[in-house]
Design a protein around this motif. Structure first.
Motif, PDB file in Angstrom:
ATOM      1  N   ALA A 125     -37.922 137.540  34.618  1.00 24.98           N
ATOM      2  CA  ALA A 125     -36.494 137.222  34.550  1.00 24.98           C
ATOM      3  C   ALA A 125     -36.266 135.716  34.500  1.00 24.98           C
ATOM      4  O   ALA A 125     -35.405 135.234  33.749  1.00 24.98           O
ATOM      5  CB  ALA A 125     -35.777 137.835  35.747  1.00 24.98           C
ATOM      6  N   ALA A 126     -37.027 134.944  35.280  1.00 24.63           N
ATOM      7  CA  ALA A 126     -36.883 133.491  35.260  1.00 24.63           C
ATOM      8  C   ALA A 126     -37.253 132.921  33.895  1.00 24.63           C
ATOM      9  O   ALA A 126     -36.584 132.011  33.390  1.00 24.63           O
ATOM     10  CB  ALA A 126     -37.740 132.868  36.364  1.00 24.63           C
ATOM     11  N   CYS A 127     -38.313 133.433  33.283  1.00 20.74           N
ATOM     12  CA  CYS A 127     -38.694 132.968  31.941  1.00 20.74           C
ATOM     13  C   CYS A 127     -37.610 133.302  30.923  1.00 20.74           C
ATOM     14  O   CYS A 127     -37.320 132.500  30.021  1.00 20.74           O
ATOM     15  CB  CYS A 127     -40.027 133.598  31.532  1.00 20.74           C
ATOM     16  SG  CYS A 127     -41.458 132.971  32.443  1.00 20.74           S
ATOM     17  N   ALA A 128     -36.983 134.479  31.054  1.00 21.31           N
ATOM     18  CA  ALA A 128     -35.922 134.853  30.118  1.00 21.31           C
ATOM     19  C   ALA A 128     -34.712 133.938  30.263  1.00 21.31           C
ATOM     20  O   ALA A 128     -34.128 133.484  29.267  1.00 21.31           O
ATOM     21  CB  ALA A 128     -35.522 136.310  30.354  1.00 21.31           C
ATOM     22  N   VAL A 182     -31.364 134.726  19.814  1.00 28.55           N
ATOM     23  CA  VAL A 182     -32.517 134.962  20.688  1.00 28.55           C
ATOM     24  C   VAL A 182     -32.120 134.819  22.152  1.00 28.55           C
ATOM     25  O   VAL A 182     -32.516 135.611  23.009  1.00 28.55           O
ATOM     26  CB  VAL A 182     -33.670 134.000  20.332  1.00 28.55           C
ATOM     27  CG1 VAL A 182     -34.841 134.175  21.289  1.00 28.55           C
ATOM     28  CG2 VAL A 182     -34.115 134.217  18.899  1.00 28.55           C
ATOM     29  N   GLY A 183     -31.322 133.760  22.449  1.00 29.02           N
ATOM     30  CA  GLY A 183     -30.889 133.574  23.832  1.00 29.02           C
ATOM     31  C   GLY A 183     -30.074 134.738  24.341  1.00 29.02           C
ATOM     32  O   GLY A 183     -30.244 135.182  25.488  1.00 29.02           O
ATOM     33  N   HIS A 184     -29.180 135.271  23.498  1.00 29.06           N
ATOM     34  CA  HIS A 184     -28.399 136.437  23.905  1.00 29.06           C
ATOM     35  C   HIS A 184     -29.273 137.675  24.028  1.00 29.06           C
ATOM     36  O   HIS A 184     -29.078 138.494  24.930  1.00 29.06           O
ATOM     37  CB  HIS A 184     -27.279 136.691  22.900  1.00 29.06           C
ATOM     38  CG  HIS A 184     -26.326 135.549  22.754  1.00 29.06           C
ATOM     39  ND1 HIS A 184     -25.747 134.928  23.830  1.00 29.06           N
ATOM     40  CD2 HIS A 184     -25.868 134.910  21.651  1.00 29.06           C
ATOM     41  CE1 HIS A 184     -24.955 133.956  23.407  1.00 29.06           C
ATOM     42  NE2 HIS A 184     -25.010 133.915  22.089  1.00 29.06           N
ATOM     43  N   ALA A 185     -30.232 137.811  23.120  1.00 36.76           N
ATOM     44  CA  ALA A 185     -31.062 139.023  23.104  1.00 36.76           C
ATOM     45  C   ALA A 185     -31.912 139.133  24.359  1.00 36.76           C
ATOM     46  O   ALA A 185     -32.041 140.227  24.940  1.00 36.76           O
ATOM     47  CB  ALA A 185     -31.944 139.041  21.856  1.00 36.76           C
ATOM     48  N   TRP A 245     -32.946 127.030  27.048  1.00 36.84           N
ATOM     49  CA  TRP A 245     -33.564 126.158  26.054  1.00 36.84           C
ATOM     50  C   TRP A 245     -33.026 126.443  24.655  1.00 36.84           C
ATOM     51  O   TRP A 245     -32.800 125.521  23.858  1.00 36.84           O
ATOM     52  CB  TRP A 245     -35.078 126.321  26.079  1.00 36.84           C
ATOM     53  CG  TRP A 245     -35.768 125.566  27.176  1.00 36.84           C
ATOM     54  CD1 TRP A 245     -36.467 126.074  28.218  1.00 36.84           C
ATOM     55  CD2 TRP A 245     -35.819 124.142  27.331  1.00 36.84           C
ATOM     56  NE1 TRP A 245     -36.947 125.085  29.032  1.00 36.84           N
ATOM     57  CE2 TRP A 245     -36.563 123.871  28.500  1.00 36.84           C
ATOM     58  CE3 TRP A 245     -35.311 123.073  26.611  1.00 36.84           C
ATOM     59  CZ2 TRP A 245     -36.815 122.586  28.962  1.00 36.84           C
ATOM     60  CZ3 TRP A 245     -35.556 121.785  27.069  1.00 36.84           C
ATOM     61  CH2 TRP A 245     -36.298 121.549  28.222  1.00 36.84           C
ATOM     62  N   VAL A 246     -32.832 127.718  24.321  1.00 36.75           N
ATOM     63  CA  VAL A 246     -32.284 128.067  23.003  1.00 36.75           C
ATOM     64  C   VAL A 246     -30.875 127.500  22.854  1.00 36.75           C
ATOM     65  O   VAL A 246     -30.508 126.954  21.810  1.00 36.75           O
ATOM     66  CB  VAL A 246     -32.306 129.597  22.815  1.00 36.75           C
ATOM     67  CG1 VAL A 246     -31.477 129.997  21.599  1.00 36.75           C
ATOM     68  CG2 VAL A 246     -33.733 130.093  22.647  1.00 36.75           C
ATOM     69  N   TRP A 247     -30.062 127.655  23.907  1.00 33.06           N
ATOM     70  CA  TRP A 247     -28.706 127.100  23.850  1.00 33.06           C
ATOM     71  C   TRP A 247     -28.754 125.591  23.641  1.00 33.06           C
ATOM     72  O   TRP A 247     -27.995 125.044  22.825  1.00 33.06           O
ATOM     73  CB  TRP A 247     -27.968 127.438  25.145  1.00 33.06           C
ATOM     74  CG  TRP A 247     -26.599 126.839  25.194  1.00 33.06           C
ATOM     75  CD1 TRP A 247     -25.444 127.384  24.720  1.00 33.06           C
ATOM     76  CD2 TRP A 247     -26.240 125.558  25.722  1.00 33.06           C
ATOM     77  NE1 TRP A 247     -24.390 126.537  24.923  1.00 33.06           N
ATOM     78  CE2 TRP A 247     -24.856 125.393  25.540  1.00 33.06           C
ATOM     79  CE3 TRP A 247     -26.963 124.531  26.334  1.00 33.06           C
ATOM     80  CZ2 TRP A 247     -24.175 124.255  25.948  1.00 33.06           C
ATOM     81  CZ3 TRP A 247     -26.291 123.384  26.738  1.00 33.06           C
ATOM     82  CH2 TRP A 247     -24.909 123.249  26.547  1.00 33.06           C
ATOM     83  N   LEU A 248     -29.612 124.893  24.366  1.00 31.94           N
ATOM     84  CA  LEU A 248     -29.712 123.442  24.223  1.00 31.94           C
ATOM     85  C   LEU A 248     -30.196 123.065  22.827  1.00 31.94           C
ATOM     86  O   LEU A 248     -29.682 122.130  22.186  1.00 31.94           O
ATOM     87  CB  LEU A 248     -30.657 122.894  25.291  1.00 31.94           C
ATOM     88  CG  LEU A 248     -30.825 121.368  25.340  1.00 31.94           C
ATOM     89  CD1 LEU A 248     -29.500 120.697  25.656  1.00 31.94           C
ATOM     90  CD2 LEU A 248     -31.885 120.979  26.369  1.00 31.94           C
ATOM     91  N   TYR A 249     -31.171 123.783  22.330  1.00 25.19           N
ATOM     92  CA  TYR A 249     -31.744 123.524  20.999  1.00 25.19           C
ATOM     93  C   TYR A 249     -30.679 123.695  19.917  1.00 25.19           C
ATOM     94  O   TYR A 249     -30.484 122.818  19.056  1.00 25.19           O
ATOM     95  CB  TYR A 249     -32.913 124.482  20.800  1.00 25.19           C
ATOM     96  CG  TYR A 249     -33.539 124.482  19.434  1.00 25.19           C
ATOM     97  CD1 TYR A 249     -34.542 123.587  19.095  1.00 25.19           C
ATOM     98  CD2 TYR A 249     -33.144 125.408  18.478  1.00 25.19           C
ATOM     99  CE1 TYR A 249     -35.129 123.615  17.847  1.00 25.19           C
ATOM    100  CE2 TYR A 249     -33.716 125.443  17.225  1.00 25.19           C
ATOM    101  CZ  TYR A 249     -34.716 124.549  16.908  1.00 25.19           C
ATOM    102  OH  TYR A 249     -35.285 124.578  15.670  1.00 25.19           O
ATOM    103  N   THR A 277     -21.279 139.020  26.012  1.00 23.86           N
ATOM    104  CA  THR A 277     -22.349 138.556  25.130  1.00 23.86           C
ATOM    105  C   THR A 277     -22.268 139.236  23.770  1.00 23.86           C
ATOM    106  O   THR A 277     -22.463 138.597  22.724  1.00 23.86           O
ATOM    107  CB  THR A 277     -23.713 138.819  25.784  1.00 23.86           C
ATOM    108  OG1 THR A 277     -23.748 138.206  27.078  1.00 23.86           O
ATOM    109  CG2 THR A 277     -24.829 138.250  24.942  1.00 23.86           C
ATOM    110  N   ALA A 278     -21.991 140.533  23.761  1.00 25.62           N
ATOM    111  CA  ALA A 278     -21.825 141.240  22.484  1.00 25.62           C
ATOM    112  C   ALA A 278     -20.625 140.700  21.712  1.00 25.62           C
ATOM    113  O   ALA A 278     -20.665 140.590  20.480  1.00 25.62           O
ATOM    114  CB  ALA A 278     -21.669 142.739  22.742  1.00 25.62           C
ATOM    115  N   LEU A 279     -19.552 140.339  22.427  1.00 23.23           N
ATOM    116  CA  LEU A 279     -18.384 139.776  21.752  1.00 23.23           C
ATOM    117  C   LEU A 279     -18.708 138.435  21.107  1.00 23.23           C
ATOM    118  O   LEU A 279     -18.195 138.105  20.034  1.00 23.23           O
ATOM    119  CB  LEU A 279     -17.238 139.625  22.762  1.00 23.23           C
ATOM    120  CG  LEU A 279     -15.922 139.075  22.208  1.00 23.23           C
ATOM    121  CD1 LEU A 279     -15.370 139.992  21.131  1.00 23.23           C
ATOM    122  CD2 LEU A 279     -14.911 138.896  23.329  1.00 23.23           C
TER     123      LEU A 279
END
Length: 705
Positions: free
Chosen positions: A417-420, A450-453, A426-430, A302-304
């Motif tokens: 965790a489920a909400c995250a 945001v999705g990665h964070a 959703w962020v990826w889809l958006y 994810t950092a990469l």
């Protein structure tokens, strides 16, 4: 009936809680995404209306430093070929055919990179070609300096100063409509002849940021041309971003928003690196904790994925940098599904098999696509459909598994965790929809952090909870161990005290038996003899003598019991005092030659009585059998052997060579063994001619000798 009623009441309550959690799982991620969207619009994700982003540049022929010597560098110096070429501001089929490098998306995620990240041309650059910005040029593609022309049009004249922002590598010179407006240099001491010095220019690994203020007088309404010259690329290559041009106030606001998101990216990337490296080190130290290794690899991948937003250039030459990013994206998506399946407690094995299958297929397909340079936005090709579809399936499966675990366990941590995971999906889809499918509708590149964070934050929280839980379990285990140790210590102490009591009782019983045996053998036998003499009518003098012997025997026993510190001299002195009348009656002269000797541990307690009995038996033998007139007692210390020697010598007739040991001598040996002493009978060494017998008793100075 009452139990049935209560069970019916519990079921609706549980159903209500599950419905409430389901609503939260659906509504909370969507609401968070809406808040992030509004926040991003406030902080510079959307491009201001008056800010131009120049995304196409025409490569000019020539590498001279003077723009007048480069055809097309000045607006009034266009060649016929230049005039016939379509301008970038009016796209046409001819212009599209002239573009040699389609705007490749160098990220592994299905989102375009910001203007700071260059791409790599697919074919060698040629003058007259139009390239998409940002662009990264390999040193083998450009043997010398490069000139670019960027045309733009202003519908109305500028009323306030404009800012031009460019990121480039290496040194750059910028002209606006033929007028020099900015220049940069590789560093101090730069000279024109240094342009061919690859050693010096090879040190410019990072990009440069050039911000130029342009007065309104230079920007009337109409066509304008930016001419930009890049110095010869070194081994790190050359790079040029898509220039931003607009009013200074709007550029400043845009940069502040970009700076905010850049801080978020840096923080997220650094957190992913730290957490991932820590988890990998934990896994290397504890190989059985392989889940730490998977989580650490997920955080590092994810950092990469965020590294292109932070670096000014690719870490590897084309196409390997994009291959690394695409494979990191596949690995992170597969790792997310695997971790959710493993940590959610779902008993089914299909999610893990699905993650492994996607990892294998994605590595092959996405790796090949990145190597061949297939575009993320060319939906005439089947690969973008595979890339977006496979990722959507994996993220959807991870979100559904996390939601199922949150609904099944009713635990708050699983709900968070489920909400995250849902928010990340959703962020990826958006971002994928607006950045890849509707590429010209909205700039949403910054939101993907945001999705990665949230995923890295969840991994960090899980690490913190696991680490704190391990410390708490260790502390509790230490407390339980201390309690068990205290209980065991008390148990052993009780057993030791019981054993000591038993030992004392056994020792007292043995001592009692010995004392009774001695009283029976000594005092008892003498009392019986006195009684027999009284019955036979012996003279009173003989009876008194027998009774005196009984009293003497009793006093010797008491004296031996009174000395318990192992003082040999005191024991012998008491014996001399008690035996003196008897020796005198027997006509024996006593020669007393005792020296100072230390206290002997073997004579402590009951050992002194054993010694007295040995000496008493020896004197009795001298009186009744030796026929001696003189007895000598002597002591000395043998430091070399660690012994104290007690010698009793008489001048009697001596011991016969074939004398058989009776009960008396055997009893003396047994008593000597009890006090760890050696006993021996021999002829006196001082006067062997006179005869006599020497009893030599060797007593150890220390126990164990």
């Amino acid at each position: 009936m009452a139990v049935f009623t209560r069970s019916m009441e519990v079921r609706p309550a549980a159903a209500t809680v599950s419905i409430r959690r389901l609503v939260l799982l659906v509504a909370l991620p969507l609401l968070s995404l809406w808040v992030v969207h509004l926040f991003s619009q406030q902080y510079g994700t959307a491009m201001p209306d008056q800010v131009l982003r120049l995304t196409e540049a025409r490569l000019l022929k020539g590498d001279a430093r003077d723009p007048t010597q480069v055809p097309g560098a000045l607006p009034d110096a266009r060649t016929p070929a230049d005039a016939a070429a379509p301008t970038p501001s009016i796209p046409s089929e001819a212009a599209a055919s002239a573009v040699v490098t389609r705007p490749l998306n160098p990220t592994a995620t299905p989102t375009p990179l910001p203007s700071t990240i260059p791409t790599t041309p697919a074919v060698p650059l040629a003058p007259g070609h139009v390239v998409a910005l940002p662009v990264q040029i390999h040193d083998t593609d450009a043997p010398g300096p490069l000139w670019f022309a960027l045309d733009f049009r202003l519908d109305r004249a500028a009323e306030a100063p404009y800012w031009l922002v460019i990121q480039h590598r290496p040194a750059a010179t910028v002209y606006l409509d033929g007028q020099l407006i900015a220049t940069s240099s590789p560093g101090s001491g730069y000279a024109a002849e240094d342009e061919d010095d690859l050693a010096q220019r090879g040190l410019l690994l990072a990009g440069r940021r050039l911000q130029v203020s342009i007065p309104p007088a230079m920007l009337p309404a109409g066509e304008h041309r930016l001419s930009l010259r890049l110095a010869r690329p070194g081994f790190e290559g050359a790079g040029l971003s898509a220039p931003l041009l607009g009013p200074s106030a709007q550029i400043r606001a845009l940069q502040e928003g970009r700076r905010f998101w850049q801080v978020i990216r840096v923080t997220t990337a650094l957190a992913g690196i730290v957490i991932g490296a820590f988890m990998l080190m934990v896994w290397l130290a504890l190989r059985q904790e392989w889940l730490y290794g998977v989580t650490g690899l997920f955080c590092l991948c994810t950092a990469l994925l965020l590294s292109p937003y932070l670096l000014n250039g690719a870490l590897f030459p084309a196409p390997w940098w994009r291959v690394a990013l695409d494979l990191a994206d596949v690995l992170s998506k597969a790792g997310l599904l695997f971790l959710v399946a493993r940590l959610s407690g779902i008993g089914a094995r299909w999610p893990e098999k699905m993650a492994v299958a996607y990892l294998v297929l994605g590595t092959v397909i996405d790796g090949a696509a990145a190597f061949l340079g297939w575009s993320w936005t060319d939906f005439h090709h089947p690969w973008p459909w595979w890339a977006l579809g496979s990722r959507a399936v994996v993220l959807g499966a991870a979100a559904l598994l996390a939601a199922r675990a949150a609904l099944a366990t009713q635990r708050r941590t699983h709900l968070v965790a489920a909400c995250a995971v849902a928010l990340s999906a959703w962020v990826w889809l958006y971002v994928s929809w607006f950045a890849l499918v509707l590429t010209r509708q909205m700039s949403v590149v910054d939101i993907n952090v945001v999705g990665h964070a949230v995923l890295i934050a969840i991994a960090g929280v899980a690490l913190q909870r696991r680490f704190v839980g391990s410390l708490r379990d260790e502390a509790m285990a230490r407390i339980r161990l201390e309690q068990a140790l205290d209980a065991r210590t008390r148990e052993l102490q009780d057993r030791w005290e019981d054993l000591q009591d038993s030992e004392r009782q056994r020792t007292a019983a043995q001592e009692r038996e010995r004392l009774l045996q001695e009283m029976h053998d000594g005092l008892g036998s003498q009392l019986v003899t006195a009684r027999l003499c009284a019955e036979r009518g012996v003279s009173p003098q003989s009876l008194v003598g027998q009774l005196d012997e009984c009293i003497r025997e009793m006093r010797l026993t008491v004296d031996a019991l009174a000395v318990t510190d192992g003082d040999l001299t005191l024991l012998l002195a008491n014996l001399r005092h008690r035996m003196a009348p008897r020796l005198q009656d027997a006509g024996l002269e006593l020669d007393w030659q005792l020296t100072d000797v230390p206290l002997l541990p073997t004579l402590r307690g009951t050992g002194g009585r054993e010694l007295i009995r040995i000496v008493q038996e020896a004197l009795s033998n001298v009186i009744h059998h030796a026929g001696a007139t003189r007895v000598r007692f002597s002591t000395r210390v043998d430091e070399a052997r660690g012994q104290v020697l007690l010698s009793i010598v008489d001048n009697g007739r001596g011991m016969a060579a074939d004398l058989r040991q009776g009960n008396g001598l055997r009893g003396m040996r047994r008593r000597a063994e009890r006090i760890c002493a050696d006993i021996d009978w021999r002829a006196p060494e001082e006067a062997p001619i006179e005869g006599g017998t020497e009893l030599l008793l060797r007593l150890p100075l220390r126990v164990g000798n």
